[in-house]
Design a protein around this motif. Structure first.
Motif, PDB file in Angstrom:
ATOM      1  N   UNK A  23       9.940  50.040 -10.395  1.00  0.00           N
ATOM      2  CA  UNK A  23      11.200  50.646  -9.988  1.00  0.00           C
ATOM      3  C   UNK A  23      11.291  50.742  -8.483  1.00  0.00           C
ATOM      4  N   UNK A  24      12.471  50.446  -7.967  1.00  0.00           N
ATOM      5  CA  UNK A  24      12.839  50.722  -6.582  1.00  0.00           C
ATOM      6  C   UNK A  24      14.123  51.531  -6.656  1.00  0.00           C
ATOM      7  N   UNK A  25      14.069  52.768  -6.174  1.00  0.00           N
ATOM      8  CA  UNK A  25      15.220  53.660  -6.300  1.00  0.00           C
ATOM      9  C   UNK A  25      15.686  54.082  -4.911  1.00  0.00           C
ATOM     10  N   UNK A  26      16.860  53.583  -4.532  1.00  0.00           N
ATOM     11  CA  UNK A  26      17.427  53.935  -3.239  1.00  0.00           C
ATOM     12  C   UNK A  26      18.203  55.249  -3.334  1.00  0.00           C
ATOM     13  N   UNK A  27      18.238  55.969  -2.232  1.00  0.00           N
ATOM     14  CA  UNK A  27      19.019  57.199  -2.136  1.00  0.00           C
ATOM     15  C   UNK A  27      19.394  57.434  -0.681  1.00  0.00           C
ATOM     16  N   UNK A  28      20.316  58.378  -0.468  1.00  0.00           N
ATOM     17  CA  UNK A  28      20.683  58.748   0.891  1.00  0.00           C
ATOM     18  C   UNK A  28      22.002  58.179   1.378  1.00  0.00           C
ATOM     19  N   UNK A  29      22.627  57.337   0.575  1.00  0.00           N
ATOM     20  CA  UNK A  29      23.917  56.791   0.976  1.00  0.00           C
ATOM     21  C   UNK A  29      25.012  57.839   0.906  1.00  0.00           C
ATOM     22  N   UNK A  30      26.190  57.469   1.409  1.00  0.00           N
ATOM     23  CA  UNK A  30      27.318  58.389   1.368  1.00  0.00           C
ATOM     24  C   UNK A  30      28.398  57.989   2.344  1.00  0.00           C
ATOM     25  N   UNK A  31      29.317  58.922   2.570  1.00  0.00           N
ATOM     26  CA  UNK A  31      30.429  58.715   3.494  1.00  0.00           C
ATOM     27  C   UNK A  31      30.104  59.375   4.820  1.00  0.00           C
ATOM     28  N   UNK A  32      30.254  58.639   5.907  1.00  0.00           N
ATOM     29  CA  UNK A  32      29.967  59.162   7.235  1.00  0.00           C
ATOM     30  C   UNK A  32      31.011  58.650   8.214  1.00  0.00           C
ATOM     31  N   UNK A  33      31.292  59.439   9.231  1.00  0.00           N
ATOM     32  CA  UNK A  33      32.256  59.024  10.249  1.00  0.00           C
ATOM     33  C   UNK A  33      31.628  58.031  11.213  1.00  0.00           C
ATOM     34  N   UNK A  34      32.439  57.196  11.842  1.00  0.00           N
ATOM     35  CA  UNK A  34      31.906  56.291  12.875  1.00  0.00           C
ATOM     36  C   UNK A  34      31.153  57.081  13.940  1.00  0.00           C
ATOM     37  N   UNK A  35      30.003  56.534  14.329  1.00  0.00           N
ATOM     38  CA  UNK A  35      29.146  57.209  15.286  1.00  0.00           C
ATOM     39  C   UNK A  35      28.117  58.128  14.654  1.00  0.00           C
TER      40      UNK A  35
END
Length: 115
Positions: A3-15
């Motif tokens: 298994x390779x489980x990615x996390x930490x993504x999301x919506x962020x403002x430029x910069x």
């Protein structure tokens, strides 16, 4: 079971910044070269960053050089991608990749950079 489980993504403002993690299990993580790739809508998957098995060597795509940092913790079987100064063109699904005797991919995590 690998298994390779990615996390930490999301919506962020430029910069802004995000830190992605990829937790590995089911194989000898410390023997594998680890990479991050990304795929934007209607585009080919592209290389982002790579780190050697020991962490001693790294390389980056020109588009992220100086903004992104790849690292790994072999004691935790985890690879990271620190992303700073994010731009709208960084919006994509980010995938973790492991290469040595075999090739493994994670399921991806969405990163959206938008105001």
């Amino acid at each position: 079971q690998v298994q390779l489980v990615e996390s930490g993504g999301g919506l962020v403002q430029p910069g802004g910044s995000l830190r992605l993690s990829c937790a590995a299990s089911g194989f000898t993580f410390s023997s594998y070269t680890m990479s991050w790739y990304r795929q934007a809508p209607e585009k080919e998957r592209e290389f982002v960053a790579i780190i050697s098995s020991t962490g001693g060597t790294t390389n980056y795509a020109d588009s992220v050089k100086g903004r992104f940092t790849i690292s790994r913790d072999n004691a935790k079987n985890t690879v990271y991608l620190q992303m700073n100064s994010l731009k709208p063109e960084d919006t994509a699904v980010y995938y973790c990749n492991a290469v040595h005797w075999s090739v493994y991919w994670g399921q991806g995590t969405q990163v959206t950079v938008s105001s």
